[in-house]
Design a protein around this motif. Sequence first.
Motif: not given
Length: 130
Positions: A83-107
């Motif tokens: 209720a306190a989070v909703q009263a402050h009108d703050v959306p819940p924190a989004k999880p931090v996304q880790r950087r995804r590295w480029w995956k080269p094709p097998i060839n």
Amino acid sequence: MAAAETVALVLDEESPLPESAADVEELACRLRGHVSQLGLVVPPEAPVLRRAQQLASAGIPEGYMPSRVHLVRLAEATQDLIAAVQAHDVPPAKPVQRRRWWKPPINVLRGAVFALALACVVLAASVPRT
């Protein structure tokens, strides 16, 4: 959303009390996780947060009734925190996304290995023999 569902599992009149100590421990662990996630959004000096953190850090008492009472109090504190989070009108924190590295094709990988092997053969052939 998940925190509200877990609170509903404990506080809803239609949901039964947990039967075993393992069920109580699992619900308490889930509520502790929600308190820690919601605590990132609420100001640190908020009394609602302090109460929820105190209940979350306390161990589960022994015995059937004391453990269930502690679980209900923890769920109520989590509900107040929601209720306190909703009263402050703050959306819940989004999880931090880790950087995804480029995956080269097998060839591409095969070509790189072939080029490295060819370079090693050329280098080995250019070394004078003694």
